[in-house]
Scaffold this active site. Structure first.
Site, PDB file in Angstrom:
ATOM      1  N   TYR A 168      34.384   8.296  42.796  1.00  0.00           N
ATOM      2  CA  TYR A 168      34.924   7.050  42.253  1.00  0.00           C
ATOM      3  C   TYR A 168      33.996   5.910  42.677  1.00  0.00           C
ATOM      4  O   TYR A 168      33.531   5.874  43.821  1.00  0.00           O
ATOM      5  CB  TYR A 168      36.334   6.791  42.812  1.00  0.00           C
ATOM      6  CG  TYR A 168      36.936   5.470  42.402  1.00  0.00           C
ATOM      7  CD1 TYR A 168      37.293   5.227  41.085  1.00  0.00           C
ATOM      8  CD2 TYR A 168      37.143   4.453  43.335  1.00  0.00           C
ATOM      9  CE1 TYR A 168      37.852   4.008  40.702  1.00  0.00           C
ATOM     10  CE2 TYR A 168      37.709   3.238  42.969  1.00  0.00           C
ATOM     11  CZ  TYR A 168      38.055   3.022  41.644  1.00  0.00           C
ATOM     12  OH  TYR A 168      38.609   1.818  41.268  1.00  0.00           O
ATOM     13  N   ASP A 263      26.531   5.156  46.825  1.00  0.00           N
ATOM     14  CA  ASP A 263      27.688   4.264  46.887  1.00  0.00           C
ATOM     15  C   ASP A 263      28.389   4.538  48.213  1.00  0.00           C
ATOM     16  O   ASP A 263      29.105   5.513  48.381  1.00  0.00           O
ATOM     17  CB  ASP A 263      28.614   4.538  45.694  1.00  0.00           C
ATOM     18  CG  ASP A 263      29.862   3.667  45.730  1.00  0.00           C
ATOM     19  OD1 ASP A 263      30.021   2.893  46.705  1.00  0.00           O
ATOM     20  OD2 ASP A 263      30.671   3.757  44.793  1.00  0.00           O
ATOM     21  N   LYS A 291      34.322  -3.175  51.296  1.00  0.00           N
ATOM     22  CA  LYS A 291      35.333  -3.800  52.152  1.00  0.00           C
ATOM     23  C   LYS A 291      35.076  -3.793  53.653  1.00  0.00           C
ATOM     24  O   LYS A 291      35.447  -4.728  54.356  1.00  0.00           O
ATOM     25  CB  LYS A 291      36.669  -3.132  51.847  1.00  0.00           C
ATOM     26  CG  LYS A 291      36.552  -1.606  51.660  1.00  0.00           C
ATOM     27  CD  LYS A 291      37.661  -1.036  50.791  1.00  0.00           C
ATOM     28  CE  LYS A 291      37.347   0.389  50.374  1.00  0.00           C
ATOM     29  NZ  LYS A 291      38.217   0.926  49.361  1.00  0.00           N
TER      30      LYS A 291
HETATM   31  C1  LIG Z   1      33.079   4.761  46.800  1.00  0.00           C
HETATM   32  C2  LIG Z   1      33.735   3.555  46.210  1.00  0.00           C
HETATM   33  N1  LIG Z   1      33.044   2.748  45.406  1.00  0.00           N
HETATM   34  C3  LIG Z   1      33.582   1.639  44.889  1.00  0.00           C
HETATM   35  C4  LIG Z   1      34.879   1.290  45.154  1.00  0.00           C
HETATM   36  C5  LIG Z   1      35.472   0.039  44.584  1.00  0.00           C
HETATM   37  O1  LIG Z   1      35.717  -0.874  45.581  1.00  0.00           O
HETATM   38  P1  LIG Z   1      36.787  -2.064  45.370  1.00  0.00           P
HETATM   39  O2  LIG Z   1      38.122  -1.411  45.291  1.00  0.00           O
HETATM   40  O3  LIG Z   1      36.602  -2.947  46.557  1.00  0.00           O
HETATM   41  O4  LIG Z   1      36.407  -2.748  44.106  1.00  0.00           O
HETATM   42  C6  LIG Z   1      35.641   2.100  45.973  1.00  0.00           C
HETATM   43  C7  LIG Z   1      37.047   1.764  46.270  1.00  0.00           C
HETATM   44  O5  LIG Z   1      37.700   2.374  47.052  1.00  0.00           O
HETATM   45  C8  LIG Z   1      35.064   3.258  46.530  1.00  0.00           C
HETATM   46  O6  LIG Z   1      35.759   4.070  47.324  1.00  0.00           O
END
Ligand SMILES: Cc1ncc(COP(=O)(O)O)c(C=O)c1O
Length: 456
Positions: A168, A263, A291
């Site tokens: 994700y 990511d 975050k």
């Molecule tokens: C691996 C990864 N990328 C991107 C995101 C998106 O982050 P956000 O929810 O702060 O937009 C998440 C959210 O949990 C994530 O786990």
């Protein structure tokens, strides 16, 4: 004395602990708040997983967090293993983070102009993380990934992206795409509202599937801008990859002139200060963080070599901007949090604590022949109702086993332990979880597992 005898023979006493299902905690106030929230928000929430659709009961409305504890609107107290989905690596309401935020807030909360705080947080990151030379702060993980994808496309002058089923990356259009049928598939949109034309630019393959990747690069020669992966896929269970596979991705990208994007919104600053890139010692071309660098406030960033980052506006032609990017209050929280993470032995202590905790749970389950595995890395863990030694791909997860998670979740809430409300979500341990807290949580987990596995 009578009390102590009574305790011995109730479900709270050690001797008989866990033999029965516990009565449900009161959720009266949460239920009231949820009913009201439904009049304001779709599904009553501002992010779908919070709606408790995959577990029993009303979502808990949280009133307060402190250390590793949470309190809901009905004054139930929980040991929290969700940690705001990862960022609270120091636990809730950490004094150093709170004090720094309050100090900075006295001077105003947003200027839309640069502040020294941005330099300070960037310096902490760049000086202690060899995988990044320059970065750009944004306000969420989604924004970080969306910007990284645009940068990869701008830099390579190619349009297609290769992603993995089971990873994700936030809710940016081109990544809300799931695998179709076949080895190499153009994605099918996984959300209404994503144009098919966008999904056509995203190739989706299974994790750990080298032949599919070879085929994708053959079929779309010189068209793939980047491979994006969660190096520690932690959004669909914990699909731990072998280092060799990640190394292969590095090589295949280099060979084909594509960029490798890690990511690290979950793994960044969690597995260590250099995240998964440091853990595996593999250098991606672009990294995204989320975050955790905001210590609980909305921050994300993407970073790369100075050469790649020179393509971002205003230096280069890849446009990306944000009114609240580098927000001083969020920067303050990040500075305080990351400074703590740099303390000698921080990760060693946290990871050791997690290892002891997860090993004890695994030993308990194995001794009873439960079909149950705890997968873990760093201070992340995942409870899987399986007997497979490893799960590396999304399609290896038995969807039917989620029913057992649902029961476990309820038993744990009733025993004062809070896990994210889905069996596909991982758990996190913070430095605020003491040995005593983890002991308490273990007992609750043992008892809950006994109940879950006794039921047919
Ligand atoms: C691996 C990864 N990328 C991107 C995101 C998106 O982050 P956000 O929810 O702060 O937009 C998440 C959210 O949990 C994530 O786990």
């Amino acid at each position: 004395m009578f009390d102590s005898i009574k305790k011995k023979f109730t479900s709270e006493g050690n001797e008989t602990a866990g033999t029965t299902s516990k009565p449900d905690i009161s959720r009266e106030k949460s239920a009231e708040l949820f009913a009201k929230a439904k009049t304001y928000f779709p599904g009553g929430v501002n992010s779908p997983v919070r709606a408790f659709k995959s577990v029993y009961g009303t979502p808990l409305f949280i009133k307060k967090g402190d250390g590793c504890y949470l309190w809901d609107a009905d004054d139930n107290q929980f040991i929290d293993f969700c940690c705001s989905w990862g960022p609270l690596i120091l636990g809730h309401n950490n004094a150093k983070v709170r004090e720094k935020v309050i100090e900075v807030m006295q001077n105003g909360m947003s200027f839309g102009a640069p502040t020294a705080l941005e330099n300070e947080l960037a310096e902490l990151i760049v000086k202690n993380n060899k995988f990044i030379e320059k970065l750009r702060f944004v306000s969420s993980g989604t924004e970080a990934v969306m910007s990284a994808i645009r940068l990869a496309r701008g830099y390579t002058k190619r349009d297609k992206i290769l992603k993995f089923e089971g990873c994700y990356h936030g809710h940016t259009d081109s990544l809300l795409v799931k695998a179709g049928s076949g080895l190499v598939t153009f994605g099918e949109t996984s959300s209404a509202g994503v144009p098919k034309a966008f999904a056509d630019e995203t190739i989706v393959v299974a994790l750990n599937d080298k032949p599919a990747i070879e085929k994708a690069f053959e079929e779309f020669k010189d068209q793939i801008a980047a491979i994006i992966i969660e190096p520690v896929p932690a959004n669909n269970g914990l699909l731990l990859q072998e280092k060799e596979f990640l190394q292969y991705l590095r090589e295949v990208c280099t060979k084909n002139g594509a960029l490798l994007i890690f990511d690290e919104v979950i793994s960044g600053f969690r597995l260590g200060f250099e995240g998964a890139a440091g853990y595996y010692q593999i250098k991606p071309d672009i990294l995204t963080y989320g975050k955790i660098i905001g210590g609980g406030l909305p921050v994300g960033c993407y970073g790369a070599s100075a050469e790649i980052m020179s393509n971002v506006s205003p230096d280069g032609g890849v446009y990306q901007a944000g009114t609240l990017s580098g927000n001083p209050v969020a920067m303050a929280a990040g500075i305080a949090q990351l400074s703590e993470l740099l303390r000698m032995g921080f990760y060693r202590d946290l990871n050791n604590k997690t290892e002891e905790f997860t090993e004890a749970i695994q030993r308990f389950a194995t001794a009873r022949n439960y079909k149950f595995k705890v997968f873990t890395i760093g201070s992340i863990f995942w409870f899987a109702f399986t007997d497979q030694a490893a799960i590396r791909r999304a399609d290896e997860i038995d969807a039917a086993s989620m029913n057992k998670f649902k029961k476990l979740h309820r038993e744990l809430l009733n025993r004062g332990v809070y896990l994210g409300p889905s069996g596909y979500e991982v758990g996190f341990i913070s430095s605020a979880h003491t040995k005593i807290d983890l002991e308490k949580a273990k007992r609750a987990i043992f008892d809950s597992l006994e109940v879950v596995f006794r039921e047919k």
